[in-house]
Scaffold this motif. Structure first.
Motif, PDB file in Angstrom:
ATOM      1  N   UNK A  17       0.707  -1.137   0.026  1.00  0.00           N
ATOM      2  CA  UNK A  17      -0.082   0.231  -0.008  1.00  0.00           C
ATOM      3  C   UNK A  17       0.908   1.094   0.056  1.00  0.00           C
ATOM      4  N   UNK A  18       1.868   1.333   0.780  1.00  0.00           N
ATOM      5  CA  UNK A  18       2.834   2.401   0.706  1.00  0.00           C
ATOM      6  C   UNK A  18       3.343   2.653  -0.548  1.00  0.00           C
ATOM      7  N   UNK A  19       3.887   1.604  -1.186  1.00  0.00           N
ATOM      8  CA  UNK A  19       4.426   1.666  -2.449  1.00  0.00           C
ATOM      9  C   UNK A  19       3.521   2.200  -3.389  1.00  0.00           C
ATOM     10  N   UNK A  20       2.212   1.734  -3.413  1.00  0.00           N
ATOM     11  CA  UNK A  20       1.312   2.135  -4.556  1.00  0.00           C
ATOM     12  C   UNK A  20       0.810   3.464  -4.323  1.00  0.00           C
ATOM     13  N   UNK A  21       0.992   3.948  -2.971  1.00  0.00           N
ATOM     14  CA  UNK A  21       0.678   5.414  -2.621  1.00  0.00           C
ATOM     15  C   UNK A  21       1.863   6.355  -3.086  1.00  0.00           C
ATOM     16  N   UNK A  22       2.974   5.811  -3.103  1.00  0.00           N
ATOM     17  CA  UNK A  22       4.143   6.789  -3.473  1.00  0.00           C
ATOM     18  C   UNK A  22       4.240   6.648  -4.973  1.00  0.00           C
ATOM     19  N   UNK A  23       4.257   5.592  -5.558  1.00  0.00           N
ATOM     20  CA  UNK A  23       4.431   5.200  -6.880  1.00  0.00           C
ATOM     21  C   UNK A  23       3.284   4.706  -7.646  1.00  0.00           C
ATOM     22  N   UNK A  24       2.072   5.276  -7.963  1.00  0.00           N
ATOM     23  CA  UNK A  24       0.755   4.783  -8.289  1.00  0.00           C
ATOM     24  C   UNK A  24       0.947   3.954  -9.508  1.00  0.00           C
ATOM     25  N   UNK A 204       0.257 -12.634  -1.732  1.00  0.00           N
ATOM     26  CA  UNK A 204       0.802 -11.633  -2.723  1.00  0.00           C
ATOM     27  C   UNK A 204      -0.259 -11.322  -3.704  1.00  0.00           C
ATOM     28  N   UNK A 205      -1.016 -12.056  -3.974  1.00  0.00           N
ATOM     29  CA  UNK A 205      -2.112 -11.847  -4.938  1.00  0.00           C
ATOM     30  C   UNK A 205      -3.230 -10.805  -4.395  1.00  0.00           C
ATOM     31  N   UNK A 206      -3.402 -10.835  -3.020  1.00  0.00           N
ATOM     32  CA  UNK A 206      -4.339  -9.942  -2.284  1.00  0.00           C
ATOM     33  C   UNK A 206      -3.769  -8.597  -2.054  1.00  0.00           C
ATOM     34  N   UNK A 207      -2.333  -8.510  -1.888  1.00  0.00           N
ATOM     35  CA  UNK A 207      -1.529  -7.450  -1.845  1.00  0.00           C
ATOM     36  C   UNK A 207      -1.377  -6.696  -2.976  1.00  0.00           C
ATOM     37  N   UNK A 265     -14.270  -9.871  12.628  1.00  0.00           N
ATOM     38  CA  UNK A 265     -13.331  -8.545  12.380  1.00  0.00           C
ATOM     39  C   UNK A 265     -12.422  -8.641  11.124  1.00  0.00           C
ATOM     40  N   UNK A 266     -12.157  -9.621  10.493  1.00  0.00           N
ATOM     41  CA  UNK A 266     -11.421  -9.649   9.392  1.00  0.00           C
ATOM     42  C   UNK A 266     -12.251 -10.090   8.109  1.00  0.00           C
ATOM     43  N   UNK A 267     -12.339  -9.344   7.307  1.00  0.00           N
ATOM     44  CA  UNK A 267     -13.166  -9.496   5.987  1.00  0.00           C
ATOM     45  C   UNK A 267     -12.136 -10.092   4.803  1.00  0.00           C
ATOM     46  N   UNK A 268     -13.024 -10.677   3.750  1.00  0.00           N
ATOM     47  CA  UNK A 268     -12.007 -10.957   2.706  1.00  0.00           C
ATOM     48  C   UNK A 268     -12.159  -9.791   1.769  1.00  0.00           C
ATOM     49  N   UNK A 269     -11.131  -8.792   2.302  1.00  0.00           N
ATOM     50  CA  UNK A 269     -11.106  -7.470   1.563  1.00  0.00           C
ATOM     51  C   UNK A 269     -10.870  -7.544  -0.025  1.00  0.00           C
ATOM     52  N   UNK A 270      -9.951  -8.564  -0.439  1.00  0.00           N
ATOM     53  CA  UNK A 270      -9.768  -8.553  -1.702  1.00  0.00           C
ATOM     54  C   UNK A 270     -10.955  -9.184  -2.569  1.00  0.00           C
ATOM     55  N   UNK A 271     -11.766  -9.997  -1.844  1.00  0.00           N
ATOM     56  CA  UNK A 271     -13.067 -10.193  -2.463  1.00  0.00           C
ATOM     57  C   UNK A 271     -13.925  -8.956  -2.775  1.00  0.00           C
ATOM     58  N   UNK A 272     -13.989  -8.100  -1.803  1.00  0.00           N
ATOM     59  CA  UNK A 272     -14.767  -7.072  -1.900  1.00  0.00           C
ATOM     60  C   UNK A 272     -14.254  -5.991  -2.802  1.00  0.00           C
ATOM     61  N   UNK A 273     -12.789  -5.919  -2.755  1.00  0.00           N
ATOM     62  CA  UNK A 273     -12.207  -5.056  -3.999  1.00  0.00           C
ATOM     63  C   UNK A 273     -12.571  -5.598  -5.289  1.00  0.00           C
ATOM     64  N   UNK A 274     -12.378  -6.827  -5.525  1.00  0.00           N
ATOM     65  CA  UNK A 274     -12.644  -7.100  -6.913  1.00  0.00           C
ATOM     66  C   UNK A 274     -14.364  -7.149  -7.221  1.00  0.00           C
ATOM     67  N   UNK A 275     -14.981  -7.469  -6.433  1.00  0.00           N
ATOM     68  CA  UNK A 275     -16.464  -7.384  -6.802  1.00  0.00           C
ATOM     69  C   UNK A 275     -16.771  -5.916  -7.138  1.00  0.00           C
ATOM     70  N   UNK A 276     -16.474  -4.812  -6.316  1.00  0.00           N
ATOM     71  CA  UNK A 276     -16.538  -3.287  -6.300  1.00  0.00           C
ATOM     72  C   UNK A 276     -16.028  -2.819  -7.618  1.00  0.00           C
ATOM     73  N   UNK A 277     -14.902  -3.547  -8.047  1.00  0.00           N
ATOM     74  CA  UNK A 277     -14.204  -3.044  -9.193  1.00  0.00           C
ATOM     75  C   UNK A 277     -14.785  -3.600 -10.746  1.00  0.00           C
ATOM     76  N   UNK A 278     -15.609  -4.816 -10.151  1.00  0.00           N
ATOM     77  CA  UNK A 278     -16.261  -5.221 -11.591  1.00  0.00           C
ATOM     78  C   UNK A 278     -17.113  -4.505 -12.414  1.00  0.00           C
TER      79      UNK A 278
END
Length: 323
Positions: A17-24, A204-207, A265-278
């Motif tokens: 996330x830090x890398x993506x923020x600095x060099x999108x 690594x895929x989720x990251x 407390x821990x959701x499958x955020x990768x799933x949420x991101x993928x669904x929301x981006x579809x």
């Protein structure tokens, strides 16, 4: 070495996330790319790899194990699909979130637990077998529950096409998990070798998915930074806190309380991101700007839950379970 690297999930998430923020621009290819010849979005393919990896580590005995701990699994899954979704819609209303942010927050709140919770459960000296069983149970139930709950709770903000969301869940969750389980059954030696590296590949895929969403959404995150960070933080604090409190009231032991707190407390955020981006999901918003906001809470959620989970694991690992 692979196991140690997998346990550093929180570190890889923060670095990504830090890398993506600095060099999108280093991560935009992930969210904008597709896989030929079918033109499938790369984000969906990466999530499919994550779910396939989960399936490779499962056997039919894991499904049978659900029956050996019905009360704990039922309590955890019930908490998963009540505490977080209700907290999500309440926070969205109280904070007056814009439709895109509100729907994204509700969507990730309605997602099942992810494999990261299993890592945190192990580090927290919780019940790892229960954690894996709950992740499996909530993932399978989510194929139906996530579209229904999201459509119901987010209806005030956007009219969600439940059928389209259900088909997305089948393609990126059910089919890869079932394929992994069948491969495990038919080719046990091959899958035994693959399952040694599949958790790290999944991490690594989720990251990559989360970092790509952060990279593409940086201007929108800056625009809504305060309310966005507060909303997602409150969502996970409610999940971890109420998950632990309610199971304590139900009389469960410390190991089970920790496990259910982590799973809720821990959701499958990768799933949420993928669904929301579809594209099918984005098409349901009245404007592209609102559609672009939906994946953002999901990506922020990935950062929050691994940080909170890791801090809890560090605290709990030093305290006896008394079980």
């Amino acid at each position: 070495m692979i196991e140690r690297a997998t346990r550093l999930f929180a570190l890889w998430t923060l670095l990504g996330v830090g890398w993506a923020w600095l060099v999108p621009e280093h991560f935009l290819w992930v969210v904008d790319g597709s896989v030929r010849p079918f033109g499938q979005p790369l984000v969906s393919v990466l999530l499919g790899i994550v779910m396939l990896g989960m399936g490779l580590t499962l056997s039919f005995a894991d499904f049978a194990r659900v029956a050996t701990m019905p009360r704990a699994v039922a309590a955890g899954v019930a908490g998963q699909f009540t505490i977080m979704p209700l907290a999500g819609v309440a926070i969205a209303n109280v904070l007056g979130l814009e439709p895109g942010l509100a729907v994204g927050l509700i969507l990730v709140a309605c997602c099942p637990g992810g494999t990261a919770s299993n890592i945190i459960a192990y580090l927290a000296r919780a019940d790892l077998a229960l954690s894996v069983t709950m992740t499996l149970a909530s993932t399978l139930i989510a194929i139906v529950a996530t579209p229904l709950l999201t459509g119901w709770l987010a209806d005030k903000f956007v009219a969600i096409d439940r059928w389209s969301l259900f088909l997305d869940m089948v393609s990126v969750v059910l089919i890869p998990v079932v394929a992994g389980v069948l491969l495990n059954r038919l080719f046990p030696r091959v899958t035994a070798a693959l399952s040694k590296v599949s958790p790290l590949v999944s991490v690594l895929a989720v990251v990559l998915i989360v970092a790509a969403i952060i990279a593409k959404s940086k201007p929108m995150i800056l625009e809504h930074f305060g309310v966005l960070m507060l909303a997602v933080l409150l969502l996970h604090l409610f999940g971890f806190g109420l998950g632990y409190l309610l199971t304590r009231l139900l009389g469960f032991g410390e190991k089970v309380r920790r496990t259910i707190s982590i799973e809720v407390g821990m959701q499958n955020s990768g799933l949420g991101s993928s669904l929301a981006a579809a594209k099918s999901f984005a098409a349901q918003f009245p404007s592209p700007a609102q559609a672009a906001l939906a994946p953002v809470p999901c990506a922020i959620s990935a950062v929050y839950h691994v940080v909170i989970g890791s801090l809890l694991a560090a605290w709990w690992s030093r305290r006896p379970t008394e079980d």
